[in-house]
Structures are given as structure tokens and as C-alpha cells.
Write a protein that holds these residues in place. Structure first.
Motif, PDB file in Angstrom:
ATOM      1  N   ALA A 226       0.800  -1.224   0.000  1.00  0.00           N
ATOM      2  CA  ALA A 226       0.000   0.000   0.000  1.00  0.00           C
ATOM      3  C   ALA A 226       0.834   1.275   0.000  1.00  0.00           C
ATOM      4  O   ALA A 226       0.313   2.341  -0.308  1.00  0.00           O
ATOM      5  N   ASP A 227       2.114   1.183   0.328  1.00  0.00           N
ATOM      6  CA  ASP A 227       2.969   2.368   0.425  1.00  0.00           C
ATOM      7  C   ASP A 227       3.623   2.677  -0.924  1.00  0.00           C
ATOM      8  O   ASP A 227       4.451   1.900  -1.402  1.00  0.00           O
ATOM      9  N   PRO A 228       3.278   3.816  -1.531  1.00  0.00           N
ATOM     10  CA  PRO A 228       3.856   4.165  -2.832  1.00  0.00           C
ATOM     11  C   PRO A 228       5.380   4.286  -2.815  1.00  0.00           C
ATOM     12  O   PRO A 228       6.020   4.181  -3.856  1.00  0.00           O
ATOM     13  N   GLU A 229       5.975   4.485  -1.644  1.00  0.00           N
ATOM     14  CA  GLU A 229       7.430   4.610  -1.533  1.00  0.00           C
ATOM     15  C   GLU A 229       8.126   3.257  -1.407  1.00  0.00           C
ATOM     16  O   GLU A 229       9.350   3.185  -1.465  1.00  0.00           O
ATOM     17  N   SER A 230       7.363   2.204  -1.239  1.00  0.00           N
ATOM     18  CA  SER A 230       7.929   0.867  -1.070  1.00  0.00           C
ATOM     19  C   SER A 230       8.268   0.248  -2.424  1.00  0.00           C
ATOM     20  O   SER A 230       7.497   0.373  -3.377  1.00  0.00           O
ATOM     21  N   PRO A 231       9.376  -0.467  -2.505  1.00  0.00           N
ATOM     22  CA  PRO A 231       9.689  -1.162  -3.757  1.00  0.00           C
ATOM     23  C   PRO A 231       8.687  -2.284  -4.052  1.00  0.00           C
ATOM     24  O   PRO A 231       8.641  -2.789  -5.166  1.00  0.00           O
ATOM     25  N   TYR A 232       7.873  -2.646  -3.080  1.00  0.00           N
ATOM     26  CA  TYR A 232       6.888  -3.707  -3.247  1.00  0.00           C
ATOM     27  C   TYR A 232       5.481  -3.165  -3.478  1.00  0.00           C
ATOM     28  O   TYR A 232       4.510  -3.922  -3.456  1.00  0.00           O
ATOM     29  N   HIS A 233       5.381  -1.863  -3.709  1.00  0.00           N
ATOM     30  CA  HIS A 233       4.084  -1.213  -3.888  1.00  0.00           C
ATOM     31  C   HIS A 233       3.303  -1.836  -5.035  1.00  0.00           C
ATOM     32  O   HIS A 233       3.841  -2.120  -6.095  1.00  0.00           O
ATOM     33  N   ASP A 234       2.015  -2.046  -4.789  1.00  0.00           N
ATOM     34  CA  ASP A 234       1.086  -2.507  -5.823  1.00  0.00           C
ATOM     35  C   ASP A 234       0.315  -1.272  -6.282  1.00  0.00           C
ATOM     36  O   ASP A 234      -0.402  -0.655  -5.496  1.00  0.00           O
ATOM     37  N   LYS A 235       0.449  -0.932  -7.548  1.00  0.00           N
ATOM     38  CA  LYS A 235      -0.145   0.299  -8.077  1.00  0.00           C
ATOM     39  C   LYS A 235      -1.675   0.304  -8.026  1.00  0.00           C
ATOM     40  O   LYS A 235      -2.292   1.344  -8.232  1.00  0.00           O
ATOM     41  N   ILE A 236      -2.273  -0.822  -7.723  1.00  0.00           N
ATOM     42  CA  ILE A 236      -3.733  -0.862  -7.603  1.00  0.00           C
ATOM     43  C   ILE A 236      -4.206  -0.087  -6.370  1.00  0.00           C
ATOM     44  O   ILE A 236      -5.350   0.353  -6.299  1.00  0.00           O
ATOM     45  N   PHE A 237      -3.304   0.107  -5.396  1.00  0.00           N
ATOM     46  CA  PHE A 237      -3.649   0.901  -4.211  1.00  0.00           C
ATOM     47  C   PHE A 237      -3.563   2.379  -4.556  1.00  0.00           C
ATOM     48  O   PHE A 237      -2.536   2.840  -5.061  1.00  0.00           O
ATOM     49  N   ALA A 238      -4.628   3.100  -4.286  1.00  0.00           N
ATOM     50  CA  ALA A 238      -4.656   4.544  -4.498  1.00  0.00           C
ATOM     51  C   ALA A 238      -5.508   5.149  -3.394  1.00  0.00           C
ATOM     52  O   ALA A 238      -6.560   4.606  -3.033  1.00  0.00           O
ATOM     53  N   LYS A 239      -5.067   6.265  -2.880  1.00  0.00           N
ATOM     54  CA  LYS A 239      -5.737   6.865  -1.728  1.00  0.00           C
ATOM     55  C   LYS A 239      -7.095   7.473  -2.064  1.00  0.00           C
ATOM     56  O   LYS A 239      -7.860   7.788  -1.163  1.00  0.00           O
ATOM     57  N   ASP A 240      -7.423   7.589  -3.357  1.00  0.00           N
ATOM     58  CA  ASP A 240      -8.735   8.108  -3.730  1.00  0.00           C
ATOM     59  C   ASP A 240      -9.773   6.991  -3.887  1.00  0.00           C
ATOM     60  O   ASP A 240     -10.937   7.255  -4.157  1.00  0.00           O
ATOM     61  N   LYS A 241      -9.347   5.749  -3.705  1.00  0.00           N
ATOM     62  CA  LYS A 241     -10.280   4.620  -3.824  1.00  0.00           C
ATOM     63  C   LYS A 241     -10.927   4.292  -2.484  1.00  0.00           C
ATOM     64  O   LYS A 241     -10.351   4.527  -1.422  1.00  0.00           O
ATOM     65  N   THR A 242     -12.109   3.718  -2.572  1.00  0.00           N
ATOM     66  CA  THR A 242     -12.738   3.116  -1.401  1.00  0.00           C
ATOM     67  C   THR A 242     -12.129   1.737  -1.257  1.00  0.00           C
ATOM     68  O   THR A 242     -12.091   0.968  -2.228  1.00  0.00           O
ATOM     69  N   ILE A 243     -11.663   1.406  -0.061  1.00  0.00           N
ATOM     70  CA  ILE A 243     -11.028   0.110   0.167  1.00  0.00           C
ATOM     71  C   ILE A 243     -11.878  -0.703   1.130  1.00  0.00           C
ATOM     72  O   ILE A 243     -12.220  -0.236   2.219  1.00  0.00           O
ATOM     73  N   ILE A 244     -12.208  -1.897   0.687  1.00  0.00           N
ATOM     74  CA  ILE A 244     -12.987  -2.842   1.493  1.00  0.00           C
ATOM     75  C   ILE A 244     -12.074  -4.017   1.815  1.00  0.00           C
ATOM     76  O   ILE A 244     -11.534  -4.651   0.911  1.00  0.00           O
ATOM     77  N   LEU A 245     -11.906  -4.276   3.091  1.00  0.00           N
ATOM     78  CA  LEU A 245     -11.050  -5.364   3.554  1.00  0.00           C
ATOM     79  C   LEU A 245     -11.887  -6.486   4.152  1.00  0.00           C
ATOM     80  O   LEU A 245     -12.937  -6.243   4.743  1.00  0.00           O
ATOM     81  N   TYR A 246     -11.386  -7.698   3.992  1.00  0.00           N
ATOM     82  CA  TYR A 246     -12.014  -8.831   4.682  1.00  0.00           C
ATOM     83  C   TYR A 246     -10.957  -9.873   4.988  1.00  0.00           C
ATOM     84  O   TYR A 246      -9.862  -9.858   4.418  1.00  0.00           O
ATOM     85  N   CYS A 247     -11.292 -10.748   5.915  1.00  0.00           N
ATOM     86  CA  CYS A 247     -10.387 -11.834   6.301  1.00  0.00           C
ATOM     87  C   CYS A 247     -11.239 -13.055   6.621  1.00  0.00           C
ATOM     88  O   CYS A 247     -12.215 -13.312   5.933  1.00  0.00           O
ATOM     89  N   GLY A 248     -10.883 -13.787   7.663  1.00  0.00           N
ATOM     90  CA  GLY A 248     -11.658 -14.959   8.046  1.00  0.00           C
ATOM     91  C   GLY A 248     -12.870 -14.610   8.891  1.00  0.00           C
ATOM     92  O   GLY A 248     -13.946 -15.174   8.716  1.00  0.00           O
ATOM     93  N   SER A 249     -12.709 -13.653   9.794  1.00  0.00           N
ATOM     94  CA  SER A 249     -13.827 -13.284  10.667  1.00  0.00           C
ATOM     95  C   SER A 249     -13.954 -11.785  10.914  1.00  0.00           C
ATOM     96  O   SER A 249     -14.903 -11.354  11.541  1.00  0.00           O
ATOM     97  N   GLY A 250     -12.994 -10.996  10.466  1.00  0.00           N
ATOM     98  CA  GLY A 250     -13.074  -9.546  10.617  1.00  0.00           C
ATOM     99  C   GLY A 250     -11.987  -8.922  11.460  1.00  0.00           C
ATOM    100  O   GLY A 250     -11.747  -7.727  11.367  1.00  0.00           O
TER     101      GLY A 250
END
Length: 144
Positions: free
Chosen positions: A85-109
């Protein structure tokens, strides 16, 4: 202040260095995360997804994802999320953008709440916890 400077604080009202350290617990971390990251239902998540500009992130570990995930979701386990999620990281995924709504989920929350707090701390504004994958699947949400 370094430890030698702290020695100068050994007056009659000084506290031991151990007492100055901040501690936390899972309970406290969860309370803080849940206060910062709104919980939404699968129906609310579907509405947000339909509006567009939404990123759905599965923060479960890889073996859990093998059993299926929300259709269209990206998988970044909680342990690597900050780097993706960090644009400064060499591992950044460009799909992350701070203008997007982000919905997270896991096994139970729980992991989704903690991951959401991290994203909020990183400057992501619209972050939501959908809870567990099972809730999505049982509500008839599309899976892959």
C-alpha cells in the motif's frame, strides 16, 4: 533522551524506566481499530463495489485463499499489506490509491480491522471492514 540522560531523572518522584514503556494488548488494538474502521455488511459492500473506484482486499493468509475469495478481490496478506500500500515501497502494488474506497475482509473480521487501521494511519481515507469471507459467501456474493 538516551538512557544516561534518564539516569538524571532518578529523583524521589522518578518512575522506573520499565513503567515509561507503552504497552498494548490485542484487546486494545482491536478496540482502536474497530473505532477507526467502520464495519459494513456484504450488502453494503456490494453497493460500494457497484459504484466503482473500489478496491476489495483479502488479507487472509495464502492457504485460506485457496478455498475461494470475493470475485475481483486482490489478495495481500496482512503481513505484507503495508509494503503493497505504500507508494514509496519497492513492493508497492499500483492498484492501491488513496482516492479509492477500500474494502477489507479476512476470516472473521479481526485481521481486516487491524489492516484497516494501518491503511488509515497511512493516509487512506475510505477504508471499511466487511468482516469474514464466510459472511460474503453466505450472503450470495460472487466468489472465485
Amino acid at each position: 533522551m538516551n538512557l544516561s540522560e534518564m539516569d538524571d531523572l532518578n529523583g524521589p518522584h522518578a518512575r522506573p524506566i520499565e513503567e515509561l514503556k507503552m504497552t498494548t494488548s490485542v484487546k486494545l488494538m482491536m478496540e482502536e481499530a474497530n473505532a477507526m474502521v467502520p464495519k459494513i455488511t456484504p450488502a453494503q459492500a456490494r453497493e460500494m463495489i457497484a459504484k466503482g473506484n473500489t478496491l476489495v482486499v483479502d488479507v487472509r493468509d495464502a492457504p485460506e485463499v485457496a478455498g475461494g475469495k470475493v470475485a475481483g478481490a486482490v489478495h495481500h496478506s496482512r503481513g505484507i499489506l503495508e509494503f503493497r500500500a505504500d507508494p514509496e515501497s519497492p513492493y508497492h502494488d499500483k492498484i492501491f490509491a488513496k482516492d479509492k474506497t477500500i474494502i477489507l475482509y479476512c476470516g472473521s473480521g479481526g485481521r481486516a480491522a487491524l489492516a484497516g487501521k494501518v491503511l488509515k494511519d497511512m493516509g487512506y481515507g475510505q477504508v471499511f471492514n466487511m468482516g469474514g469471507f464466510k459472511d460474503w459467501a453466505e450472503s450470495g456474493g460472487p466468489t472465485e
